[in-house]
Design an enzyme around this catalytic site. Structure first.
Site, PDB file in Angstrom:
ATOM      1  N   CYS A 127       0.705  -1.192   0.111  1.00 52.95           N
ATOM      2  CA  CYS A 127      -0.217   0.108  -0.027  1.00 52.95           C
ATOM      3  C   CYS A 127       0.800   1.277  -0.153  1.00 52.95           C
ATOM      4  O   CYS A 127       0.167   2.269  -0.088  1.00 52.95           O
ATOM      5  CB  CYS A 127      -1.096  -0.100   1.296  1.00 52.95           C
ATOM      6  SG  CYS A 127      -1.956  -1.393   1.275  1.00 52.95           S
ATOM      7  N   HIS A 159      -2.790   6.679   2.823  1.00 52.39           N
ATOM      8  CA  HIS A 159      -3.363   5.519   2.389  1.00 52.39           C
ATOM      9  C   HIS A 159      -4.799   5.274   3.057  1.00 52.39           C
ATOM     10  O   HIS A 159      -5.040   5.870   4.327  1.00 52.39           O
ATOM     11  CB  HIS A 159      -2.230   4.577   2.738  1.00 52.39           C
ATOM     12  CG  HIS A 159      -2.929   3.214   2.517  1.00 52.39           C
ATOM     13  ND1 HIS A 159      -3.456   3.067   1.425  1.00 52.39           N
ATOM     14  CD2 HIS A 159      -2.941   2.136   3.373  1.00 52.39           C
ATOM     15  CE1 HIS A 159      -3.763   1.491   1.460  1.00 52.39           C
ATOM     16  NE2 HIS A 159      -3.451   0.995   2.643  1.00 52.39           N
ATOM     17  N   ASN A 199     -10.128  -0.333   0.751  1.00 53.96           N
ATOM     18  CA  ASN A 199      -8.898  -0.175   0.555  1.00 53.96           C
ATOM     19  C   ASN A 199      -8.227  -0.850  -0.578  1.00 53.96           C
ATOM     20  O   ASN A 199      -8.535  -2.049  -0.756  1.00 53.96           O
ATOM     21  CB  ASN A 199      -8.340  -1.042   2.001  1.00 53.96           C
ATOM     22  CG  ASN A 199      -6.719  -0.934   1.883  1.00 53.96           C
ATOM     23  OD1 ASN A 199      -6.006  -0.598   0.937  1.00 53.96           O
ATOM     24  ND2 ASN A 199      -6.197  -1.446   3.054  1.00 53.96           N
TER      25      ASN A 199
HETATM   26  O1  UT7 Z   1      -3.371  -1.364   3.811  1.00 57.28           O
HETATM   27  C1  UT7 Z   1      -3.110  -1.868   5.197  1.00 57.28           C
HETATM   28  C2  UT7 Z   1      -4.108  -2.932   5.697  1.00 57.28           C
HETATM   29  N1  UT7 Z   1      -4.695  -3.071   6.665  1.00 57.28           N
HETATM   30  C3  UT7 Z   1      -5.138  -2.200   7.701  1.00 57.28           C
HETATM   31  O2  UT7 Z   1      -4.822  -0.965   7.602  1.00 57.28           O
HETATM   32  C4  UT7 Z   1      -5.869  -2.697   8.723  1.00 57.28           C
HETATM   33  C5  UT7 Z   1      -5.681  -2.345  10.117  1.00 57.28           C
HETATM   34  N2  UT7 Z   1      -6.347  -2.584  11.279  1.00 57.28           N
HETATM   35  C6  UT7 Z   1      -7.928  -2.190  11.006  1.00 57.28           C
HETATM   36  O3  UT7 Z   1      -8.241  -1.605  10.072  1.00 57.28           O
HETATM   37  C7  UT7 Z   1      -8.633  -2.888  12.186  1.00 57.28           C
HETATM   38  O4  UT7 Z   1      -7.824  -3.755  12.920  1.00 57.28           O
HETATM   39  C8  UT7 Z   1      -9.827  -3.758  11.510  1.00 57.28           C
HETATM   40  C9  UT7 Z   1     -10.806  -2.902  10.950  1.00 57.28           C
HETATM   41  C10 UT7 Z   1      -9.246  -4.705  10.710  1.00 57.28           C
HETATM   42  C11 UT7 Z   1     -10.495  -4.619  12.699  1.00 57.28           C
HETATM   43  O5  UT7 Z   1     -10.822  -3.452  13.758  1.00 57.28           O
HETATM   44  P1  UT7 Z   1     -10.702  -3.424  15.253  1.00 57.28           P
HETATM   45  O6  UT7 Z   1     -11.560  -2.423  15.919  1.00 57.28           O
HETATM   46  O7  UT7 Z   1      -9.237  -3.511  15.315  1.00 57.28           O
HETATM   47  O8  UT7 Z   1     -11.428  -5.010  15.803  1.00 57.28           O
HETATM   48  P2  UT7 Z   1     -10.857  -6.078  16.361  1.00 57.28           P
HETATM   49  O9  UT7 Z   1      -9.857  -6.658  15.387  1.00 57.28           O
HETATM   50  O10 UT7 Z   1     -10.058  -5.554  17.641  1.00 57.28           O
HETATM   51  O11 UT7 Z   1     -12.092  -6.926  16.648  1.00 57.28           O
HETATM   52  C12 UT7 Z   1     -12.860  -6.858  17.491  1.00 57.28           C
HETATM   53  C13 UT7 Z   1     -14.092  -7.804  17.322  1.00 57.28           C
HETATM   54  C14 UT7 Z   1     -13.522  -9.144  17.286  1.00 57.28           C
HETATM   55  O12 UT7 Z   1     -14.724  -9.827  17.900  1.00 57.28           O
HETATM   56  P3  UT7 Z   1     -14.359 -10.336  19.365  1.00 57.28           P
HETATM   57  O13 UT7 Z   1     -13.110 -11.023  19.421  1.00 57.28           O
HETATM   58  O14 UT7 Z   1     -14.344  -9.189  20.157  1.00 57.28           O
HETATM   59  O15 UT7 Z   1     -15.785 -10.930  19.744  1.00 57.28           O
HETATM   60  C15 UT7 Z   1     -13.871  -9.536  15.881  1.00 57.28           C
HETATM   61  O16 UT7 Z   1     -14.006 -10.805  15.712  1.00 57.28           O
HETATM   62  O17 UT7 Z   1     -14.884  -7.415  16.186  1.00 57.28           O
HETATM   63  C16 UT7 Z   1     -14.952  -8.497  15.376  1.00 57.28           C
HETATM   64  N3  UT7 Z   1     -15.197  -8.539  13.802  1.00 57.28           N
HETATM   65  C17 UT7 Z   1     -16.065  -8.018  13.265  1.00 57.28           C
HETATM   66  N4  UT7 Z   1     -17.469  -7.886  13.728  1.00 57.28           N
HETATM   67  C18 UT7 Z   1     -18.343  -7.557  12.594  1.00 57.28           C
HETATM   68  C19 UT7 Z   1     -14.111  -8.346  13.014  1.00 57.28           C
HETATM   69  N5  UT7 Z   1     -14.342  -8.020  11.813  1.00 57.28           N
HETATM   70  C20 UT7 Z   1     -15.697  -7.924  11.752  1.00 57.28           C
HETATM   71  C21 UT7 Z   1     -16.949  -7.488  10.860  1.00 57.28           C
HETATM   72  N6  UT7 Z   1     -18.039  -7.460  11.437  1.00 57.28           N
HETATM   73  N7  UT7 Z   1     -16.488  -7.402   9.722  1.00 57.28           N
END
Ligand code: UT7
Length: 316
Positions: free
Chosen positions: A117, A241, A271
């Protein structure tokens, strides 16, 4: 690597810009209909409302490049350098740039560059340095079709990654100062937090990528601002980005840049990796948000883990 200005970089101007997005719009409701997710969760945690799926890296790159060429008033045969930033070439061999070069009818050199990215800024700096070696006119393209390497049954990644391309025409102009400073870097020891094997799907430690991304892009942006001798108030447009609105918000706050001077497209693109900053730059230019002399800050991060920032003086 951080570069200070030992007497300036090659003079250049961005004379054309264009994008390509596939026709198929995929909304958050489309995901909620088949995965355990919701529009509220996706908007609140990422800022993404819809994204585009479809096409090939080659076809999107060609469409974006044609739009950029039309804007610049140049023919493809007048291009003597093509740098295609992509993490999703359609084939392993040859490079995607080979087909794009042929489809467009460019002259001269072409190659792919994979810095995930951060690739668009890596490519811009690479092309600009080659203009300093005698090339006259470059197409710098970011094109990715991440939907093809994303597991569409995995809610943690499926809602984030999408397809698109953005391109600019970069011309040698000894009388113009385009690049004021740049910073290209990576920490290869973090490769495992965001990766994809041949034939596999993207795996990501989302929270860890988030944490590292904020730190890397803020530090890199601060470096280039210091090197260019510009303060937050001097930045007319911040082009980050487009991965997650919360990452952008955190960076905006830490850098002290007003949110209304930031280009955001991820709400309707998701993204798009290599394409994301090119699309955000293009959209700002199309909306008339850029005028000659404006200071533009580009800053991105990605798998690798890579990061790249540049301060530009806009002027076509
Ligand atoms: O180009 C570079 C690429 N990547 C990035 O920049 C990604 C960077 N990371 C992020 O953007 C965020 O970490 C995410 C959007 C991927 C996730 O958001 P978060 O606030 O960090 O959530 P998390 O990973 O801490 O997950 C919180 C909860 C989890 O459930 P539990 O374990 O608390 O029960 C996940 O399983 O949210 C759950 N979860 C979802 N729930 C509903 C993860 N994805 C989803 C979803 N819908 N799509």
């Amino acid at each position: 690597m951080t570069a200070r200005r030992p007497g300036g970089y090659p003079g250049a101007a961005i004379t054309g810009w264009g994008i390509a997005l596939p026709d198929k719009i995929v909304t958050n409701a489309d995901f909620a209909a088949r995965l355990d997710t919701s529009d509220d969760w996706i908007v609140e945690r990422t800022g993404i409302k819809e994204r585009r799926f479809g096409g090939t890296t080659r076809a999107l790159a060609v469409e974006a490049a044609r739009a950029a060429l039309a804007r610049s008033g140049h023919e493809a045969r007048e291009i003597d350098l093509l740098v295609l930033s992509t993490t999703t070439p359609d084939q392993a061999v040859p490079a995607a740039s080979s087909a794009v070069h042929a489809d467009l009818g460019c002259s001269g050199a072409a190659f792919d560059l994979n810095a995930a990215c951060a690739g668009f800024v890596y490519s811009l700096v690479t092309a600009l340095s080659m203009l300093g070696m005698g090339y006259k006119r470059a197409l710098v393209i970011g094109s990715d079709t991440l939907s093809r390497i994303t597991d569409q049954t995995d809610r943690a990644t499926a809602v984030l990654f999408a397809d698109g391309a953005g391109a600019i025409v970069l011309e040698a102009r000894p009388d113009r100062e385009l690049l004021l400073s740049y910073d290209l870097g990576l920490d290869g020891s973090l490769a495992s937090i965001l990766c994809c094997d041949h034939g596999g799907y993207i795996t990501m430690e989302g929270r860890e990528v988030f944490r590292r991304a904020v730190r890397a892009s803020v530090e890199s942006a601060q470096k280039v601002m210091a090197d260019a001798g510009v303060k937050a108030a001097d930045i007319a447009l911040y082009v980050p980005h487009q991965a997650n609105l919360r990452i952008i918000d955190a960076a905006v706050q830490r850098l002290g840049i007003d949110a209304d001077r930031t280009s955001i497209v991820l709400d309707h693109t998701g993204n798009t990796s290599s394409a994301s900053m090119a699309i955000a730059l293009n959209e700002a230019a199309e909306l008339g948000r850029l005028k000659d002399g404006d200071i533009v800050l580009l800053s991105g991060f990605g798998a690798g883990m890579t990061w790249a920032s540049a301060v530009l003086r806009w002027g076509s």
